[in-house]
Scaffold this motif. Structure first.
Motif, mmCIF file in Angstrom:
data_model
loop_
_atom_site.group_PDB
_atom_site.id
_atom_site.type_symbol
_atom_site.label_atom_id
_atom_site.label_comp_id
_atom_site.label_asym_id
_atom_site.label_seq_id
_atom_site.Cartn_x
_atom_site.Cartn_y
_atom_site.Cartn_z
ATOM 1 N N GLU A 123 1.086 -0.776 -0.086
ATOM 2 C CA GLU A 123 0.288 0.334 -0.076
ATOM 3 C C GLU A 123 1.210 1.129 0.250
ATOM 4 N N SER B 204 1.138 5.815 -0.281
ATOM 5 C CA SER B 204 0.217 6.295 0.621
ATOM 6 C C SER B 204 1.227 7.844 0.228
ATOM 7 N N HIS C 63 -1.004 9.799 4.684
ATOM 8 C CA HIS C 63 -2.700 10.567 4.830
ATOM 9 C C HIS C 63 -3.484 10.044 3.088
ATOM 10 N N THR C 64 -2.750 10.735 1.907
ATOM 11 C CA THR C 64 -3.247 10.283 0.795
ATOM 12 C C THR C 64 -3.016 8.709 -0.470
ATOM 13 N N LEU C 65 -3.945 8.632 -0.359
ATOM 14 C CA LEU C 65 -3.817 6.988 -0.634
ATOM 15 C C LEU C 65 -3.118 6.611 -2.473
#
Length: 970
Positions: free
Chosen positions: A915, A917, A921-923
């Motif tokens: 994952e 980001s 916080h901004t994926l």
């Protein structure tokens, strides 16, 4: 052609040509045979047998009597490279002299150990110099220069550095992996080796048992990528004992020994230390690897050339020209004096506060009645890498010699016990070949001593050798014997008979009073009490630590049984507690010297890490009893490593530490306590206040986990570089001049006190506005010098600009960034008297160019819950979550995505989820990784993203996957 005309015998030819000629004359089988530690002779060419490896850490070890210098960590405490160089010279002279009488003594010496003392619980901390790479490398350069000798062609001995690389734990040492990120690798671990190699006095290195980043050190790509790039000299890489077999047997890194041996040879291992003197297995593996095409003849020949290059350097083929061939210096007055000088310079005065009269307790006043107490008060301990003592001096010996035997009393402080069996009989040492001795004699005046007394020239009574089977075993009867019980901590104890012999277990598993001291690779003199199962009456089982068996009593004597059901149940009757004898002795004296510490064969040594910084409870009781009886009490810690003794440091007026000081330990200590020598040793590693200050033993990331004085954020009990003296020094006029290549630092030092003394001037630097986490301060230079009362001297240091740099993972380079730096000078890392600020130019820190270069997963700035693993079995790194059932996270600061990145590709193996980001916080993307196959089966997965400008990239890893790279496209 006669032997005299053979080119390899011609000293006028270049060494490389001579080596090539000799290799060409060797048959393929002869070449393979040379790759085992014990290379056989080749009579047809006049080649003698050759052995790689002679231990010489602080004197010639394992080959009988030799000068025994203080432990290597004691060398570190001297902070004196010139002194350490002289020790190396003495050791190499003795190696040559001993070889002249015994050809089993080798000249390829395995020393020094330059592993950094990162963690104070490491069991082999006694073997290293310091937690600081600069101090360690300075001393390693000095020792290897002394070992090598000064001749431009021929070497007195050929030193091999131990242990490559990042080796700092004995726990699971052959299966654990040190996760070493690039910043730690370049700024810390490699530095200790590099300076010594570049100085040109190193013949090679020995890889360590452990793995680094998931790959065994005996396959380390850094041997090729770094070590051999530092010099044009051929370097010999000798495996550690048994490590080649570990690649299959314990590490299970390969399925067959042929594959493992071939991989180690290709990685750069040139000499295989395995199966002792029996080369059969290694030779068979090499032949098998050759037949299977896993290696070629060129791989074998390369290793043979490296070994022969060392043999040529040692003068083996030029006996008429070898300047060291007639070396006979052995146990000379110079060596004896040097052993004492090192022991004196290694003493570190930790505290010297006022006694009740307001004056410092040390130095001891003339005419004082002194009580020497404690378990090491009359001990001269050796360690696993010591030679046999030619001379012996304990603290008691030294103080009686210095102050007079009638002024010194001794109380060892052992617990005196009797052991009763379940039948009511008492354990007994049979009559027979016993010596008369009264350990712990409390009389003022000479103590009755046996064969270990001062002046004995190394011929310890042969009746005291452990392992003897001709002495009668212990029995049990109505009378019994009184034993000295010493608890060394961690539940480990020794038992000593009234005649001074330690209880020991021989091969026949009989228990006898037969050992002079605990010792040996497997210590046969150590025991543990084990409580009985719940529901039974009071009593203990006695477990033999060496075998794990239980002490059993039968009609024909005491033995060790394998099964617990045969164990004897003992009741311990305490005749006298050690603190009672200590209190009596302390109360009658003017001053008390408590000597505490460790036995290097017990509770922290090779194969065994410590579990705590705390002083063993037995010894805690002794210093408290002494202090309660007499407030004028000094604690002398004689140990291979630091302790946390905050209560002693607060309560006692004086504390002093020294490593085990070798043959002159007692004389040296007495001279320091008496003030004949002003102490000037400095701590080579941080002394922490408690176990809570320590990171996990296997956490090698000194930056991320804030380890050593470089990054530790707490308050240590005693800081790196700390050490007091019997005088005072003034630091004045610190100046710094910056030029193109270096910074010239100058400082004036004045002895402002009342005693002549050495001082160790320490110069530190720190970045004032760093763009990445940098050390609180870092040692840049140091010098030990002697000043008479009132004397002054101006010292200057040339510090290279690169010393102010760091490894820039964003761009893969060593970088000195522009900005302000503070240079500090003083007496320790926490006692800095003068400072000056300079401005340096350099490369401005730039964002990571991720669009152009992508990201290697290992080049993170911060991490949480991850570890570095091997990308392939040959080279490269990947990152994985440390636990497959937990998330790991990597943070890459200041990533520059330019006008915009629209695609991301990850190179992964295994299965799980990645994952990505921005700024946490901004994926950006979530990539599910289906199983790729094995851990080395990588695939590339992609996804569309939207990222532009500069931001911090966070990558979260879930599941048993390995991330190698991340690449971006616009």
């Amino acid at each position: 052609m006669t032997a005299e005309r053979q080119p390899f015998r011609d000293p006028a030819l270049p060494v490389g040509r001579r080596v090539d000629d000799l290799v060409d004359r060797l048959t393929p089988d002869e070449r393979i045979a040379m790759l085992h530690q014990f290379a056989p002779a080749v009579p047809r060419l006049g080649l003698a047998a050759f052995r790689t490896g002679q231990e010489a850490l602080h004197g010639v070890a394992w080959m009988g009597p030799a000068t025994v210098f203080p432990q290597a960590v004691g060398f570190g405490a001297t902070w004196n490279p010139d002194l350490v160089r002289r020790v190396g010279e003495a050791v190499s002279r003795e190696a040559r002299a001993m070889r002249a009488k015994d050809d089993r003594v080798g000249l390829n010496v395995w020393a020094p150990t330059v592993n950094l003392l990162r963690h104070p619980l490491w069991g082999r901390g006694e073997e290293g110099y310091s937690e600081d790479p600069g101090l360690t490398s300075a001393l390693a350069v000095a020792y290897t220069r002394g070992l090598r000798g000064d001749h431009p062609t021929y070497w007195r001995t050929a030193p091999v550095l131990k242990h490559w690389l990042a080796h700092n734990n004995e726990t699971d040492r052959d299966t654990s992996s040190a996760s070493v990120r690039p910043r730690v690798l370049h700024e810390y671990d490699l530095r200790a080796f590099r300076d010594a190699v570049e100085a040109g006095a190193v013949a090679g290195v020995m890889p360590a048992y452990n793995l680094v980043n998931g790959r065994p050190n005996h396959l380390s790509p850094y041997l090729r990528e770094h070590l051999r790039s530092w010099t044009e000299q051929e370097l010999l890489v000798c495996s550690d004992a048994g490590a080649p077999s570990n690649l299959v047997d314990s590490e299970k890194y390969f399925d067959t020994h042929e594959e493992a041996t071939a991989a180690a040879l290709r990685a750069g291992v040139d000499s295989f230390t395995d199966h002792g003197t029996d080369s059969t297995a290694i030779v068979a593996r090499l032949r098998g690897a050759l037949e299977r095409g896993l290696i070629g003849q060129a791989d074998i020949d390369t290793a043979v050339r490296r070994q022969l290059t060392v043999r040529f350097a040692l003068g083996e083929f030029d006996p008429g020209l070898d300047p060291y061939a007639d070396e006979r210096d052995f146990d000379t007055p110079v060596h004896r004096t040097l052993a004492q000088e090192v022991a004196e310079q290694a003493a570190v005065l930790l505290k010297n506060g006022p006694a009740e009269d307001g004056e410092p307790l040390l130095p001891l006043r003339p005419g004082s009645r002194i009580a020497v107490v404690g378990l090491l008060g009359d001990a001269c301990k050796l360690d696993w890498y010591s030679g046999s003592l030619l001379h012996r001096s304990t603290p008691l010996d030294g103080l009686r010699e210095r102050f007079g035997a009638d002024h010194v009393v001794f109380a060892e402080g052992v617990d005196r016990v009797r052991l009763k069996t379940a039948s009511g009989a008492w354990l007994r040492v049979p009559e027979g070949d016993a010596r008369e001795e009264t350990p712990g004699d409390e009389r003022f005046g000479p103590e009755t001593r046996g064969a270990e007394g001062p002046g004995d020239e190394g011929s310890l009574d042969p009746a005291l050798i452990a392992g003897r089977t001709d002495l009668p075993p212990l029995t049990a009867d109505a009378e019994g014997s009184e034993f000295a019980l010493i608890d060394w901590g961690g539940g480990l104890l020794t038992l000593r008979a009234p005649d001074g012999r330690y209880l020991s277990v021989a091969d026949d598993r009989r228990v006898r009073a037969s050992a002079d001291q605990p010792g040996g690779w497997v210590v046969q003199e150590a025991f543990r009490f084990e409580a009985r199962e719940t529901g039974h009456d009071a009593g203990h089982l006695l477990v033999h630590a060496g075998t794990g068996g239980y002490v059993s009593v039968a009609a024909d004597g005491v033995t060790v049984a394998s099964d617990r059901a045969s164990a004897e149940i003992f009741t311990v009757e305490t005749v006298e507690r050690g603190e009672q004898a200590v209190a009596r002795a302390a109360a009658e004296a003017d001053v008390v010297v408590v000597v505490a510490g460790n036995d290097p064969h017990l509770c922290g040594r090779e194969t065994e890490d410590r579990t705590t910084l705390a002083l063993p409870a037995h010894q805690e009781r002794l210093w408290r009893a002494a202090h309660a009886a007499n407030p004028r009490t000094a604690l002398v810690l004689v140990s291979a490593y630091p302790y946390a003794v905050p209560e002693a440091a607060a309560a006692l007026p004086a504390l002093l530490w020294t490593a085990h000081g070798g043959q002159a330990a007692g004389t040296a200590l007495a001279r320091v306590l008496a003030g004949d020598v002003s102490p000037a040793g400095r701590l080579p590693q941080t002394w922490y206040a408690s176990d809570a200050d320590l990171p996990d033993l296997l956490d090698y990331d000194i930056v991320g986990s804030r380890q050593t004085y470089l990054y530790f954020d707490g308050t240590p009990m005693f800081p790196f570089g700390h050490g007091l003296s019997y005088t005072s020094f003034g630091y004045e006029e610190l100046h710094a001049v910056v030029d193109a290549e270096s910074i010239r630092v100058a400082c004036t030092l004045t002895n402002t006190g009342g005693a002549a003394s050495d001082e160790v001037v320490q110069v530190y630097g720190r970045a004032l506005a760093p763009s990445v986490p940098r050390p609180h301060r870092e040692l840049l230079a140091h010098r030990r010098l002697h000043l008479a009362v009132g004397a002054s001297e101006t010292l200057s240091f040339d510090i290279p600009r690169a010393a102010f740099g760091f490894w820039d993972v964003a761009h893969g380079r060593w970088t000195v960034e522009p900005g302000p730096y503070e240079i500090q000078a003083g007496a320790s890392s926490a006692d800095l008297r003068r400072s000056v600020t300079i401005e340096l130019d350099g490369l401005c820190p730039a964002p990571r160019p991720v669009l152009e270069n992508g990201l290697a997963a290992v080049d993170y700035d911060e991490q949480r819950g991850t570890e570095i693993v091997d990308r392939t079995k040959v080279s490269g790194d990947s990152v994985t979550a440390a636990r497959a059932d937990a998330e790991g996270e990597l943070v890459f600061r200041r990533c520059d995505f330019g006008d915009g990145a629209t695609e991301v590709a990850v190179e992964v193996a295994g299965s799980g989820r990645v994952e990505l980001s921005l700024d946490g916080h901004t994926l950006l993307a979530v990539l599910d990784v289906p199983p790729t196959g094995g851990r080395y089966d990588y695939t590339t997965l992609g996804a569309g993203i939207v990222a532009r400008g500069v931001g911090d990239l966070h990558i979260r890893l879930r599941g048993p996957l390995r991330l190698a790279r991340v690449d971006f496209a616009g």
